[in-house]
Design a protein around this motif. Structure first.
Motif, PDB file in Angstrom:
ATOM      1  N   THR A  31       4.623  14.880  -0.056  1.00 55.87           N
ATOM      2  CA  THR A  31       3.851  14.974   0.709  1.00 55.87           C
ATOM      3  C   THR A  31       4.723  14.952   1.719  1.00 55.87           C
ATOM      4  O   THR A  31       6.275  14.510   1.469  1.00 55.87           O
ATOM      5  CB  THR A  31       2.759  14.123   0.955  1.00 55.87           C
ATOM      6  N   LEU A  32       4.312  14.706   2.956  1.00 58.06           N
ATOM      7  CA  LEU A  32       5.406  14.325   4.371  1.00 58.06           C
ATOM      8  C   LEU A  32       4.875  13.412   5.255  1.00 58.06           C
ATOM      9  O   LEU A  32       4.216  12.119   4.834  1.00 58.06           O
ATOM     10  CB  LEU A  32       5.182  15.489   4.646  1.00 58.06           C
ATOM     11  N   ASP A  33       6.028  12.911   5.855  1.00 65.22           N
ATOM     12  CA  ASP A  33       5.763  11.739   6.736  1.00 65.22           C
ATOM     13  C   ASP A  33       4.219  12.552   7.462  1.00 65.22           C
ATOM     14  O   ASP A  33       4.088  13.057   7.716  1.00 65.22           O
ATOM     15  CB  ASP A  33       6.695  11.331   7.416  1.00 65.22           C
ATOM     16  N   GLU A  34       3.987  11.047   8.437  1.00 68.06           N
ATOM     17  CA  GLU A  34       2.703  10.839   9.446  1.00 68.06           C
ATOM     18  C   GLU A  34       3.041  11.941  10.463  1.00 68.06           C
ATOM     19  O   GLU A  34       2.246  13.044  10.494  1.00 68.06           O
ATOM     20  CB  GLU A  34       2.736   9.661   9.251  1.00 68.06           C
TER      21      GLU A  34
ATOM     22  N   ALA B 161       3.436   7.117  -3.464  1.00 65.28           N
ATOM     23  CA  ALA B 161       3.486   6.508  -5.375  1.00 65.28           C
ATOM     24  C   ALA B 161       1.578   5.649  -5.072  1.00 65.28           C
ATOM     25  O   ALA B 161       1.170   6.543  -5.899  1.00 65.28           O
ATOM     26  CB  ALA B 161       3.898   5.192  -5.116  1.00 65.28           C
ATOM     27  N   SER B 162       0.902   5.531  -3.322  1.00 69.69           N
ATOM     28  CA  SER B 162      -0.517   5.403  -3.837  1.00 69.69           C
ATOM     29  C   SER B 162      -1.071   6.058  -3.852  1.00 69.69           C
ATOM     30  O   SER B 162      -2.386   6.833  -3.956  1.00 69.69           O
ATOM     31  CB  SER B 162      -0.968   4.194  -2.419  1.00 69.69           C
ATOM     32  N   GLN B 163      -0.738   7.621  -3.378  1.00 70.06           N
ATOM     33  CA  GLN B 163      -1.507   8.952  -4.132  1.00 70.06           C
ATOM     34  C   GLN B 163      -1.721   9.723  -4.821  1.00 70.06           C
ATOM     35  O   GLN B 163      -1.652  11.084  -4.888  1.00 70.06           O
ATOM     36  CB  GLN B 163      -1.343  10.273  -1.991  1.00 70.06           C
ATOM     37  N   HIS B 164      -1.180   9.499  -5.954  1.00 66.97           N
ATOM     38  CA  HIS B 164      -0.130  10.229  -6.973  1.00 66.97           C
ATOM     39  C   HIS B 164      -1.161   9.078  -8.228  1.00 66.97           C
ATOM     40  O   HIS B 164      -1.202   8.321  -7.982  1.00 66.97           O
ATOM     41  CB  HIS B 164       1.447   9.482  -7.009  1.00 66.97           C
ATOM     42  N   ASP B 165      -1.353  10.793  -8.438  1.00 65.40           N
ATOM     43  CA  ASP B 165      -2.601   9.969  -9.968  1.00 65.40           C
ATOM     44  C   ASP B 165      -1.718   9.973 -10.927  1.00 65.40           C
ATOM     45  O   ASP B 165      -0.505  11.483 -11.357  1.00 65.40           O
ATOM     46  CB  ASP B 165      -2.978  11.414  -9.635  1.00 65.40           C
ATOM     47  N   ASP B 166      -0.901   8.623 -11.436  1.00 65.50           N
ATOM     48  CA  ASP B 166       0.096   8.720 -12.537  1.00 65.50           C
ATOM     49  C   ASP B 166      -0.718   8.193 -13.560  1.00 65.50           C
ATOM     50  O   ASP B 166      -0.163   8.372 -14.773  1.00 65.50           O
ATOM     51  CB  ASP B 166       0.514   7.221 -12.343  1.00 65.50           C
TER      52      ASP B 166
ATOM     53  N   ASP C  79       4.579  13.576 -13.877  1.00 63.89           N
ATOM     54  CA  ASP C  79       4.606  14.163 -12.085  1.00 63.89           C
ATOM     55  C   ASP C  79       5.234  15.231 -12.064  1.00 63.89           C
ATOM     56  O   ASP C  79       5.704  15.985 -13.246  1.00 63.89           O
ATOM     57  CB  ASP C  79       5.386  13.199 -12.338  1.00 63.89           C
ATOM     58  N   GLY C  80       4.665  16.142 -10.297  1.00 69.23           N
ATOM     59  CA  GLY C  80       5.697  17.353 -10.341  1.00 69.23           C
ATOM     60  C   GLY C  80       6.216  18.066 -10.988  1.00 69.23           C
ATOM     61  O   GLY C  80       6.762  18.814 -12.072  1.00 69.23           O
TER      62      GLY C  80
END
Length: 400
Positions: free
Chosen positions: A153-156, A165-170, A183-184
């Motif tokens: 993703t991108l920064d704010e 990592a908190s938004q990645h489906d691992d 992973d992509g």
């Protein structure tokens, strides 16, 4: 030179000045897109090895983005620099760098892609357009690949890439027949290293490049040979592009239907032959209406519909554009100066040669010579500007 020596010189982009698009100077994204479009035409018109810019246009069409989706103008500069730096180098590096560039993350919405709320836009186009082509994957592969790309993703402020990592489906996913914790970027590597998938990727890229240059599909034997060259060199692009330019089938164009020249190429060539400065003519204001404005592709597949370049509205814009250039050349440069002192036949031959037309059709040459005779009898003062206009709009110059 031998043919091979000539092709090597065409690909010797080191002869060109250093790549240096103008820095962003407070412009909004659409304003900076215009700045880059003008730079594109200027560089294409003036560098010793202009095939660099035609090839850059291909990769921009192949891995395309749209300025209208971007928040920061300098992201276009970064994206173009990735393409330019890799267009004769490593294709895998190019695809991986573009995939996580802020321009691509925004254009295909992957910056919104997070665990529990996957967005499939980038995953689908990455398979279909960037890597494999249709028929090489399933909808379920897209669903699972979208999960693999979560967290990229991108920064704010939506300026810089970051991996969250908190938004990645691992969790494990089954993609293209393999189950693992995908992973992509790892998925892109898999395409380039898996024996079956890398062959598909090579054939897909070769097919798209051949179509971009010819508006046709490569003959089967040529398609296989060029894909094998790409595979043998581990997706280094220069050997494959060199082999393509040396193919007899490409050089002769047997059975190939002539295609209208892309507006960017057409605009650049007109500036090259007339000696006009794009900073004074501002071609970027006409490129959109002619059907090919950088950073404004019709869709994620880029510019594939060549007929759109000669639609009624696009052709009228071309006519208005060249008319403006013709008047400027007539007053500001010595292009075709003294043409009215030659015989009609010599006048036409000189003008055609100036536009790079070595062998105009007999019918077109006759029409142009008759035109010059009539023009001299009615309004000789307008011969130069009208001859520039007429030849620039002739099939011999419009079609490549």
């Amino acid at each position: 030179m031998s043919r091979a020596e000539a092709v090597d010189e065409i690909l010797n982009f080191g002869r060109n000045p250093a790549w240096s698009p103008p820095a962003v100077n407070g412009e909004r994204t659409w304003e900076y897109a215009n700045t880059l479009a003008r730079y594109w035409v200027e560089r294409w018109a003036t560098v010793p090895r202009p095939f660099e810019m035609k090839l850059l246009l291909f990769f921009h069409s192949h891995l395309t983005v749209n300025s209208g989706r971007l928040k920061h103008a300098d992201q276009m500069h970064e994206y173009l620099t990735i393409l330019q730096a890799n267009q004769l180098a490593d294709y895998r590096t190019m695809v991986k760098q573009v995939a996580v560039s802020p321009a691509m993350l925004q254009y295909l919405d992957n910056y919104r892609n997070r665990v529990g709320k996957p967005n499939e836009n980038f995953a689908r186009e990455n398979f279909e357009i960037h890597l494999l082509g249709t028929g090489s994957y399933t909808q379920q592969d897209v669903v699972e690949a979208a999960r693999a790309w979560t967290g990229h993703t991108l920064d704010e402020d939506r300026r810089f890439y970051r991996f969250d990592a908190s938004q990645h489906d691992d969790r494990e996913k089954t993609i293209l027949g393999v189950r693992r914790r995908w992973d992509g970027p790892l998925l892109i590597d898999h395409v380039f290293f898996n024996a079956q998938l890398r062959e598909r990727a090579a054939r897909h890229l070769v097919g798209r490049l051949w179509h971009f240059l010819t508006a046709t599909q490569p003959p089967a034997a040529v398609h296989t040979a060029l894909a094998n060259t790409l595979l043998q060199h581990d997706f280094a692009l220069r050997p494959m592009i060199r082999a393509l330019l040396l193919r007899e089938e490409f050089l002769t164009g047997v059975g190939r239907t002539p295609i209208p020249r892309p507006p960017l190429e057409y605009a650049a060539d007109l500036h090259r032959v007339t000696g006009l400065d794009p900073d004074e003519t501002n071609p970027q204001w006409r490129l959109r209406q002619m059907g090919q404005m950088p950073f404004n592709p019709p869709n994620p597949a880029g510019w594939e519909d060549f007929e759109a370049f000669i639609s009624a509205s696009a052709f009228l814009t071309r006519a208005s554009f060249i008319r403006n250039l013709a008047w400027k050349a007539n007053g500001d440069t010595n292009f075709l100066e003294g043409i009215d002192s030659r015989t009609p036949g010599d006048s036409v031959a000189t003008a055609l040669s100036a536009f790079g037309v070595a062998e105009a059709s007999a019918a077109n040459r006759r029409i142009l010579e008759d035109y010059v005779v009539r023009e001299r009898g009615e309004r000789g003062w307008a011969e130069r500007v009208n001859l520039i206009t007429t030849i620039a709009l002739s099939p011999d110059v419009q079609v490549g």
